[in-house]
Design a protein around this motif. Structure first.
Motif, PDB file in Angstrom:
ATOM      1  N   ALA A   1       0.833  -1.216   0.000  1.00  0.00           N
ATOM      2  CA  ALA A   1       0.000   0.000   0.000  1.00  0.00           C
ATOM      3  C   ALA A   1       0.863   1.260   0.000  1.00  0.00           C
ATOM      4  CB  ALA A   1      -0.923  -0.009   1.221  1.00  0.00           C
ATOM      5  N   GLU A   2       1.945   1.234   0.790  1.00  0.00           N
ATOM      6  CA  GLU A   2       2.814   2.417   0.840  1.00  0.00           C
ATOM      7  C   GLU A   2       3.515   2.651  -0.495  1.00  0.00           C
ATOM      8  OE1 GLU A   2       3.031   4.796   3.275  1.00  0.00           O
ATOM      9  OE2 GLU A   2       1.243   3.688   3.886  1.00  0.00           O
ATOM     10  N   ARG A   3       3.861   1.588  -1.202  1.00  0.00           N
ATOM     11  CA  ARG A   3       4.478   1.776  -2.522  1.00  0.00           C
ATOM     12  C   ARG A   3       3.458   2.355  -3.508  1.00  0.00           C
ATOM     13  NH1 ARG A   3       9.404   1.275  -5.339  1.00  0.00           N
ATOM     14  NH2 ARG A   3      10.095   1.220  -3.169  1.00  0.00           N
ATOM     15  N   LEU A   4       2.238   1.892  -3.442  1.00  0.00           N
ATOM     16  CA  LEU A   4       1.192   2.466  -4.295  1.00  0.00           C
ATOM     17  C   LEU A   4       0.974   3.933  -3.952  1.00  0.00           C
ATOM     18  CD1 LEU A   4      -1.376  -0.474  -4.119  1.00  0.00           C
ATOM     19  CD2 LEU A   4      -0.168   0.273  -6.184  1.00  0.00           C
ATOM     20  N   ARG A   5       0.983   4.268  -2.683  1.00  0.00           N
ATOM     21  CA  ARG A   5       0.808   5.670  -2.273  1.00  0.00           C
ATOM     22  C   ARG A   5       1.961   6.533  -2.757  1.00  0.00           C
ATOM     23  NH1 ARG A   5      -0.656   8.254   2.207  1.00  0.00           N
ATOM     24  NH2 ARG A   5       1.171   7.626   3.368  1.00  0.00           N
ATOM     25  N   ALA A   6       3.158   5.972  -2.663  1.00  0.00           N
ATOM     26  CA  ALA A   6       4.334   6.726  -3.134  1.00  0.00           C
ATOM     27  C   ALA A   6       4.240   6.995  -4.631  1.00  0.00           C
ATOM     28  CB  ALA A   6       5.608   5.945  -2.804  1.00  0.00           C
ATOM     29  N   ASN A   7       3.519   6.118  -5.334  1.00  0.00           N
ATOM     30  CA  ASN A   7       3.334   6.300  -6.782  1.00  0.00           C
ATOM     31  C   ASN A   7       2.078   7.123  -7.089  1.00  0.00           C
ATOM     32  OD1 ASN A   7       5.646   4.860  -7.284  1.00  0.00           O
ATOM     33  ND2 ASN A   7       4.599   2.929  -7.689  1.00  0.00           N
ATOM     34  N   GLY A   8       1.478   7.702  -6.044  1.00  0.00           N
ATOM     35  CA  GLY A   8       0.392   8.647  -6.261  1.00  0.00           C
ATOM     36  C   GLY A   8      -1.012   8.110  -6.104  1.00  0.00           C
ATOM     37  N   ALA A   9      -1.154   6.864  -5.670  1.00  0.00           N
ATOM     38  CA  ALA A   9      -2.500   6.275  -5.586  1.00  0.00           C
ATOM     39  C   ALA A   9      -3.148   6.566  -4.233  1.00  0.00           C
ATOM     40  CB  ALA A   9      -2.425   4.765  -5.802  1.00  0.00           C
ATOM     41  N   ARG A  10      -4.458   6.553  -4.239  1.00  0.00           N
ATOM     42  CA  ARG A  10      -5.248   6.571  -3.009  1.00  0.00           C
ATOM     43  C   ARG A  10      -5.672   5.123  -2.773  1.00  0.00           C
ATOM     44  NH1 ARG A  10     -10.305  10.700  -2.010  1.00  0.00           N
ATOM     45  NH2 ARG A  10     -10.842   9.971   0.081  1.00  0.00           N
ATOM     46  N   VAL A  11      -5.311   4.577  -1.633  1.00  0.00           N
ATOM     47  CA  VAL A  11      -5.321   3.119  -1.469  1.00  0.00           C
ATOM     48  C   VAL A  11      -6.313   2.668  -0.401  1.00  0.00           C
ATOM     49  CG1 VAL A  11      -3.873   1.090  -0.990  1.00  0.00           C
ATOM     50  CG2 VAL A  11      -2.866   3.111  -2.082  1.00  0.00           C
ATOM     51  N   ALA A  12      -6.958   1.556  -0.680  1.00  0.00           N
ATOM     52  CA  ALA A  12      -7.696   0.824   0.358  1.00  0.00           C
ATOM     53  C   ALA A  12      -7.126  -0.587   0.431  1.00  0.00           C
ATOM     54  CB  ALA A  12      -9.185   0.771   0.034  1.00  0.00           C
ATOM     55  N   ILE A  13      -7.058  -1.112   1.648  1.00  0.00           N
ATOM     56  CA  ILE A  13      -6.696  -2.521   1.856  1.00  0.00           C
ATOM     57  C   ILE A  13      -7.956  -3.267   2.265  1.00  0.00           C
ATOM     58  CG2 ILE A  13      -5.362  -4.169   3.230  1.00  0.00           C
ATOM     59  CD1 ILE A  13      -3.261  -1.978   3.684  1.00  0.00           C
ATOM     60  N   LEU A  14      -8.308  -4.272   1.477  1.00  0.00           N
ATOM     61  CA  LEU A  14      -9.413  -5.168   1.845  1.00  0.00           C
ATOM     62  C   LEU A  14      -8.798  -6.505   2.232  1.00  0.00           C
ATOM     63  CD1 LEU A  14     -12.395  -6.028   2.050  1.00  0.00           C
ATOM     64  CD2 LEU A  14     -12.344  -6.479  -0.418  1.00  0.00           C
ATOM     65  N   ASP A  15      -8.978  -6.899   3.472  1.00  0.00           N
ATOM     66  CA  ASP A  15      -8.354  -8.108   4.027  1.00  0.00           C
ATOM     67  C   ASP A  15      -9.441  -9.159   4.213  1.00  0.00           C
ATOM     68  OD1 ASP A  15      -7.265 -10.037   5.782  1.00  0.00           O
ATOM     69  OD2 ASP A  15      -5.952  -8.563   6.735  1.00  0.00           O
ATOM     70  N   ILE A  16      -9.329 -10.263   3.468  1.00  0.00           N
ATOM     71  CA  ILE A  16     -10.365 -11.309   3.576  1.00  0.00           C
ATOM     72  C   ILE A  16      -9.815 -12.603   4.178  1.00  0.00           C
ATOM     73  CG2 ILE A  16     -11.765 -10.309   1.731  1.00  0.00           C
ATOM     74  CD1 ILE A  16     -10.785 -12.641  -0.085  1.00  0.00           C
ATOM     75  N   ASP A  17      -8.667 -12.517   4.839  1.00  0.00           N
ATOM     76  CA  ASP A  17      -8.164 -13.653   5.620  1.00  0.00           C
ATOM     77  C   ASP A  17      -9.191 -13.971   6.723  1.00  0.00           C
ATOM     78  OD1 ASP A  17      -5.115 -14.893   6.316  1.00  0.00           O
ATOM     79  OD2 ASP A  17      -6.473 -14.787   8.034  1.00  0.00           O
ATOM     80  N   VAL A  18      -9.226 -15.219   7.150  1.00  0.00           N
ATOM     81  CA  VAL A  18     -10.205 -15.599   8.178  1.00  0.00           C
ATOM     82  C   VAL A  18      -9.922 -14.919   9.515  1.00  0.00           C
ATOM     83  CG1 VAL A  18      -9.044 -17.676   9.079  1.00  0.00           C
ATOM     84  CG2 VAL A  18     -11.553 -17.570   9.012  1.00  0.00           C
ATOM     85  N   HIS A  19      -8.667 -14.492   9.699  1.00  0.00           N
ATOM     86  CA  HIS A  19      -8.291 -13.820  10.951  1.00  0.00           C
ATOM     87  C   HIS A  19      -8.292 -12.301  10.769  1.00  0.00           C
ATOM     88  CE1 HIS A  19      -6.195 -17.818  11.017  1.00  0.00           C
ATOM     89  NE2 HIS A  19      -6.766 -17.841  12.206  1.00  0.00           N
ATOM     90  N   HIS A  20      -8.667 -11.585  11.806  1.00  0.00           N
ATOM     91  CA  HIS A  20      -8.645 -10.119  11.728  1.00  0.00           C
ATOM     92  C   HIS A  20      -7.231  -9.612  11.409  1.00  0.00           C
ATOM     93  CE1 HIS A  20      -8.445  -6.078  13.901  1.00  0.00           C
ATOM     94  NE2 HIS A  20      -9.079  -5.878  12.759  1.00  0.00           N
TER      95      HIS A  20
END
Ligand SMILES: [Zn+2]
Length: 343
Positions: free
Chosen positions: A176-195
């Motif tokens: 996510a930080e690399r995407l942000r450094a490249n100018g993106a607005r980022v969301a992380i969607l985590d679908i692992d069974v654990h929080h």
């Protein structure tokens, strides 16, 4: 879709795992990567070796003293008389500690949040190469495409300076930080069974990334103390953290609805790039799983997420040595590619 994997990550071969008071074989083994690569082969996706990006992308997420600890602790530990084969903390500060401890045992407790993150000879290099894998994948999606980072060890339980739950460096946050450094607005969607408690903590007070975790049984399942819907972020991060908890034992249909809801929140945040933290331990046969999710449900989740049509970095999180680990990655990526405009 491009895919990345670093062979050095196989050097992380943890043995120690404590389950119900007994030491049992650790489920987070290199065999996982082999089975996941079999899925990529079957899909005709070439596996590329990531470049070496150094410490900078890691330090965008983690503290310098934690990275120094991770790289150096095995050597320090091995020099102790009669040390065991892996670094395992036997003290932890919980809520009491405010002073960083200079001694080796104290630092282990400071940086190792539970007993499920033993550090062996190859752990630090593997964790750093998994981080490289996440960065390499993030570098490729700016044209609107998909990339898959086969990261091992996983990362979403690692916070800025604490390992835990098989995780050492937070690969999803690093992507996510690399995407942000490249100018993106980022969301992380985590679908692992654990929080995704580590990811939550990294962004909880800054809101730099919208974080959405869909997981089983907040308060009733690992990581036990987090993942509740009322954890919404604080200060600058107020409103940017979202938890969707489905009951332990929930059906595939209920899980699909939760994934769709989570995706709607991520898209609704205005993100123009997505990090999808993929835990295949949602499957009903997973040794660490807790849901009644089938391989077909995982395929449908891929389809749902692909329809958002965002540049997407899929970062491998959990998913252990159940009988259909290969089939589950095939299903997810098949669904994702089938509905995403870049295929
Ligand atoms: Zn998991």
């Amino acid at each position: 879709m491009r895919a990345f994997f670093a062979a050095e990550t196989d050097a992380h071969a943890p043995e120690f795992f404590l389950k119900l008071g007994k030491v049992v074989p650790n489920e987070e083994r290199a065999e996982r990567s082999k089975r996941l690569r079999t899925a990529l082969d079957g899909l005709g996706v070439a596996v590329e070796t990531p470049g070496h990006y150094g410490d900078e992308p890691i330090l965008a997420v983690h503290s310098a003293r934690y990275l120094e600890f991770l790289k150096g602790i095995y050597g320090e530990w091995s020099s102790l008389p009669a040390a065991g084969p892996e670094v395992v903390a036997n003290v932890q500060p919980r809520h009491a500690g405010t002073q960083y401890p200079p001694g080796i045992i104290g630092r282990m407790g400071w940086h190792m949040g539970d007993l499920a993150c033993p550090i062996g000879k190859g752990t630090a290099e593997a964790a750093c190469r998994a981080a490289d894998t996440a960065v390499a994948a993030a570098e490729t999606v700016s044209d609107g495409t998909l990339a898959y980072a086969l990261c091992r060890p996983p990362g979403h339980h690692a916070s800025a300076e604490v390992a835990g739950g098989h995780c050492y460096l937070n690969n999803s946050a690093i992507a996510a930080e690399r995407l942000r450094a490249n100018g993106a607005r980022v969301a992380i969607l985590d679908i692992d069974v654990h929080h995704g408690n580590g990811t939550q903590s990294i962004y909880y007070r800054n809101g730099n990334v919208t974080t959405v975790s869909v997981h089983a049984g907040a308060g009733m399942f690992y990581p036990w103390f987090t993942g509740h819907p009322d954890e919404r972020g604080e200060g600058e991060g107020e409103g940017a953290n979202h938890n969707i908890s489905v009951p332990v034992g929930a059906s595939g249909a209920a899980w699909q609805l939760a994934v769709a809801d989570g995706l709607a929140v991520a898209v609704g945040s205005g993100a123009d790039a997505l990090v999808l933290a993929l835990g295949l331990d949602v499957h009903e046969s997973d040794p660490l799983g807790a849901l009644k999710v089938s391989t077909h449900d995982i395929f449908v989740a891929g389809e749902i997420i692909g329809r958002a049509a965002l540049p997407t970095v899929v970062v491998q999180e959990g998913g252990y040595l159940g009988p259909v680990l290969t089939e589950n990655l095939t299903a997810f990526l098949g669904g994702l590619r089938g509905s995403h405009p870049s295929g």
